[in-house]
Design a protein around this motif. Structure first.
Motif, short mmCIF file in Angstrom:
data_model
loop_
_atom_site.label_atom_id
_atom_site.label_comp_id
_atom_site.label_asym_id
_atom_site.label_seq_id
_atom_site.Cartn_x
_atom_site.Cartn_y
_atom_site.Cartn_z
N GLY A 157 5.86 26.64 -23.12
CA GLY A 157 6.29 25.24 -23.02
C GLY A 157 7.63 24.99 -23.68
O GLY A 157 8.46 24.23 -23.16
N PHE A 158 7.88 25.65 -24.81
CA PHE A 158 9.16 25.50 -25.50
C PHE A 158 10.30 26.04 -24.63
O PHE A 158 11.36 25.40 -24.51
CB PHE A 158 9.11 26.23 -26.84
N CYS A 159 10.06 27.20 -24.03
CA CYS A 159 11.08 27.77 -23.14
C CYS A 159 11.31 26.87 -21.92
O CYS A 159 12.44 26.71 -21.45
CB CYS A 159 10.67 29.16 -22.70
N ALA A 160 10.21 26.28 -21.40
CA ALA A 160 10.35 25.38 -20.25
C ALA A 160 11.17 24.15 -20.61
O ALA A 160 11.96 23.66 -19.80
CB ALA A 160 8.96 24.98 -19.75
N CYS A 161 10.97 23.64 -21.83
CA CYS A 161 11.77 22.48 -22.27
C CYS A 161 13.25 22.83 -22.36
O CYS A 161 14.11 22.03 -21.99
CB CYS A 161 11.25 21.99 -23.62
N LEU A 162 13.55 24.03 -22.86
CA LEU A 162 14.94 24.45 -22.97
C LEU A 162 15.58 24.58 -21.59
O LEU A 162 16.79 24.31 -21.43
CB LEU A 162 15.04 25.78 -23.71
N CYS A 163 14.76 24.98 -20.61
CA CYS A 163 15.27 25.16 -19.24
C CYS A 163 15.15 23.89 -18.40
O CYS A 163 15.54 23.90 -17.22
CB CYS A 163 14.52 26.29 -18.55
N HIS A 164 14.61 22.81 -18.99
CA HIS A 164 14.42 21.53 -18.27
C HIS A 164 13.64 21.76 -16.97
O HIS A 164 14.03 21.30 -15.90
CB HIS A 164 15.76 20.87 -17.96
N SER A 165 12.51 22.47 -17.10
CA SER A 165 11.72 22.81 -15.92
C SER A 165 10.26 22.46 -16.15
O SER A 165 9.72 22.66 -17.25
CB SER A 165 11.84 24.31 -15.61
N LEU A 166 9.62 21.93 -15.09
CA LEU A 166 8.19 21.66 -15.12
C LEU A 166 7.37 22.75 -14.41
O LEU A 166 6.15 22.63 -14.31
CB LEU A 166 7.89 20.31 -14.46
#
Length: 252
Positions: A157-166
């Motif tokens: 989830g942290f990596c997804a937030c950094l990549c602005h991806s759901l």
């Protein structure tokens, strides 16, 4: 751009996940999964017997019958990694009407966690009780797996937030679902193991057993993980459907 509904669902799921993880961590680290209430001791003969049980419990070799008998007689509590007894703070407590009591605990080592259980506790010649052995091993391995799954979900989830991806949201939801199932299985294995122990052990008269608050914390954390999983899966599926609709609309 993330819709407000999805953002709200993600925030709520994060809060639920944090609460569930804290509850489970506290439950794993405490000893109040099951507790015994023993009658008060009267007479010096009984005092000497209980003192020897206590000494064996604290310093003797690891033996299921020895520590179980001590838990039965000395208001014991037992968890996943700890076993504790309630004992007086000084030696001449039996002469007082209301002695001061202190809790003394001993941890289960990793080797002891993998020690086989026997059909007759303490009798190594009675044969290994495979069901109790694997229930015991599952009850301490499954919560660690559950916590590991949540940590993995948090990293993704942290990596997804950094990549602005759901995109990883569905996978994160499934990890939370598995974590909730592992926690629920932990509680079931523990209760089944305690029931089987009481069937093969002889509890002294007037000794009562009850579930402790640590077990209830673990039990609460399971549905919290599952609710977080449901919100994450809903957000992922709804966002995906809306994305495909918008793509189809632009193509048309």
């Amino acid at each position: 751009m993330v819709d407000n509904r999805y953002a709200t669902a993600l925030v709520i799921s994060c809060v639920l996940s944090v609460l569930a993880t804290v509850y489970l961590s506290v439950a794993v680290g405490t000893q109040h999964w099951y507790q015994y209430t023993s009658p008060p001791v009267r007479g010096e003969a009984n005092v000497s017997e209980l003192r020897s049980l206590h000494d064996e419990f604290m310093d003797g070799e690891f033996d299921e019958k020895t520590y179980s008998d001590t838990l039965f007689r000395l208001n014991g509590t037992i968890g996943l990694w700890w076993r504790c007894v309630l004992v007086p703070s000084h030696n001449h407590w039996y002469k007082e009407s209301d002695p001061k009591m202190v809790m003394k605990c001993v941890s289960f080592t990793l080797t002891q966690q993998f020690t086989p259980k026997y059909k007759e506790p303490g009798n190594h010649n009675s044969g290994e009780d495979m069901l109790r052995t694997y229930l015991w091993r599952c009850q301490f391995l499954l919560p660690l797996i559950s916590l590991g799954l949540v940590v993995l979900a948090g990293l993704i989830g942290f990596c997804a937030c950094l990549c602005h991806s759901l995109s990883p949201t569905l996978g994160i939801g499934m990890l939370h679902l598995l974590a909730g199932l592992c926690t629920l299985a932990t509680v079931c294995c523990y209760l089944a193991g305690m029931d089987l122990l009481h069937r093969v052990s002889v509890l002294p008269d007037k000794v009562d057993g009850s579930l402790g608050w640590s077990l209830y914390l673990a039990l609460i954390s399971s549905p919290l993980h599952m609710m977080a999983a449901a919100l994450l899966v809903w957000a992922a599926r709804s966002h995906s459907q809306n994305y495909y609709r918008m793509t189809a609309y632009r193509v048309a």
